[in-house]
Write a protein that holds these residues in place. Structure first.
Motif, PDB file in Angstrom:
ATOM      1  N   ASP A  45      20.749  -1.418 -21.479  1.00  0.00           N
ATOM      2  CA  ASP A  45      20.358  -0.343 -20.569  1.00  0.00           C
ATOM      3  C   ASP A  45      21.409   0.772 -20.608  1.00  0.00           C
ATOM      4  O   ASP A  45      22.580   0.529 -20.339  1.00  0.00           O
ATOM      5  CB  ASP A  45      20.238  -0.922 -19.156  1.00  0.00           C
ATOM      6  CG  ASP A  45      19.954   0.125 -18.125  1.00  0.00           C
ATOM      7  OD1 ASP A  45      19.026   0.935 -18.331  1.00  0.00           O
ATOM      8  OD2 ASP A  45      20.670   0.140 -17.101  1.00  0.00           O
ATOM      9  N   TYR A  46      20.980   1.974 -20.953  1.00  0.00           N
ATOM     10  CA  TYR A  46      21.909   3.102 -21.063  1.00  0.00           C
ATOM     11  C   TYR A  46      22.549   3.449 -19.724  1.00  0.00           C
ATOM     12  O   TYR A  46      23.714   3.823 -19.665  1.00  0.00           O
ATOM     13  CB  TYR A  46      21.217   4.337 -21.633  1.00  0.00           C
ATOM     14  CG  TYR A  46      20.762   4.186 -23.062  1.00  0.00           C
ATOM     15  CD1 TYR A  46      21.555   3.552 -24.015  1.00  0.00           C
ATOM     16  CD2 TYR A  46      19.542   4.690 -23.465  1.00  0.00           C
ATOM     17  CE1 TYR A  46      21.132   3.423 -25.322  1.00  0.00           C
ATOM     18  CE2 TYR A  46      19.113   4.566 -24.784  1.00  0.00           C
ATOM     19  CZ  TYR A  46      19.911   3.925 -25.703  1.00  0.00           C
ATOM     20  OH  TYR A  46      19.499   3.807 -26.999  1.00  0.00           O
ATOM     21  N   SER A  47      21.794   3.334 -18.657  1.00  0.00           N
ATOM     22  CA  SER A  47      22.319   3.695 -17.345  1.00  0.00           C
ATOM     23  C   SER A  47      23.536   2.844 -16.974  1.00  0.00           C
ATOM     24  O   SER A  47      24.568   3.369 -16.557  1.00  0.00           O
ATOM     25  CB  SER A  47      21.231   3.539 -16.285  1.00  0.00           C
ATOM     26  OG  SER A  47      21.732   3.894 -15.019  1.00  0.00           O
ATOM     27  N   SER A  48      23.424   1.535 -17.154  1.00  0.00           N
ATOM     28  CA  SER A  48      24.553   0.660 -16.813  1.00  0.00           C
ATOM     29  C   SER A  48      25.733   0.901 -17.751  1.00  0.00           C
ATOM     30  O   SER A  48      26.891   0.810 -17.342  1.00  0.00           O
ATOM     31  CB  SER A  48      24.134  -0.806 -16.824  1.00  0.00           C
ATOM     32  OG  SER A  48      23.683  -1.188 -18.092  1.00  0.00           O
ATOM     33  N   VAL A  51      27.450   4.121 -16.496  1.00  0.00           N
ATOM     34  CA  VAL A  51      28.133   3.850 -15.230  1.00  0.00           C
ATOM     35  C   VAL A  51      29.427   3.092 -15.487  1.00  0.00           C
ATOM     36  O   VAL A  51      30.464   3.390 -14.894  1.00  0.00           O
ATOM     37  CB  VAL A  51      27.208   3.091 -14.251  1.00  0.00           C
ATOM     38  CG1 VAL A  51      27.979   2.522 -13.082  1.00  0.00           C
ATOM     39  CG2 VAL A  51      26.088   3.994 -13.768  1.00  0.00           C
ATOM     40  N   SER A  52      29.384   2.120 -16.407  1.00  0.00           N
ATOM     41  CA  SER A  52      30.608   1.353 -16.702  1.00  0.00           C
ATOM     42  C   SER A  52      31.648   2.243 -17.366  1.00  0.00           C
ATOM     43  O   SER A  52      32.847   2.113 -17.090  1.00  0.00           O
ATOM     44  CB  SER A  52      30.297   0.126 -17.552  1.00  0.00           C
ATOM     45  OG  SER A  52      29.874   0.499 -18.845  1.00  0.00           O
ATOM     46  N   ARG A  55      33.168   4.390 -14.680  1.00  0.00           N
ATOM     47  CA  ARG A  55      34.037   3.581 -13.816  1.00  0.00           C
ATOM     48  C   ARG A  55      35.446   3.439 -14.392  1.00  0.00           C
ATOM     49  O   ARG A  55      36.430   3.427 -13.651  1.00  0.00           O
ATOM     50  CB  ARG A  55      33.412   2.197 -13.619  1.00  0.00           C
ATOM     51  CG  ARG A  55      34.099   1.369 -12.567  1.00  0.00           C
ATOM     52  CD  ARG A  55      33.437   0.014 -12.311  1.00  0.00           C
ATOM     53  NE  ARG A  55      31.987   0.075 -12.301  1.00  0.00           N
ATOM     54  CZ  ARG A  55      31.197  -0.671 -13.091  1.00  0.00           C
ATOM     55  NH1 ARG A  55      31.716  -1.540 -13.930  1.00  0.00           N
ATOM     56  NH2 ARG A  55      29.887  -0.556 -13.033  1.00  0.00           N
TER      57      ARG A  55
END
Length: 103
Positions: A45-48, A51-52, A55
């Motif tokens: 998943d590109y979104s996760s 986000v990582s 972060r």
């Protein structure tokens, strides 16, 4: 002669990379340092993923042409303020490399 050509290729590569580094500083967005990752493949998943990266402070990504051709990934990178660069293979000849390991 062969080692001289190899030396010129290495020096040329360093000159080009230095020019790119000077031409595209991250400070234009108020960032002091380029914190980047290099990625060739990703099946999740590109979104996760983004986000990582956010972060841990990643603000730059060097990605394969295959990943750069994914509109969703590129749009999400822009939304997250992540600068993207495409990795272009300079020399890809496994047979020649196997026959000439000094390359």
């Amino acid at each position: 002669m062969h080692s001289v050509n190899t030396l010129f290729l290495k020096i040329g590569f360093l000159v080009v990379m230095s020019a790119i580094w000077v031409s595209f500083p991250c400070v234009s967005r108020g960032r002091d340092f380029m914190i980047g990752v290099k990625i060739y493949e990703y099946k999740g998943d590109y979104s996760s993923l983004l986000v990582s990266w956010e972060r841990v402070g990643v603000n730059t990504v060097f990605l394969s042409a295959d990943l750069a051709s994914q509109p969703q990934l590129m749009a999400m990178a822009r939304q997250h303020g992540i600068t993207t660069y495409i990795i272009l293979p300079v020399f890809q000849n496994p047979e020649k490399l196997a026959a000439n390991p000094e390359y």
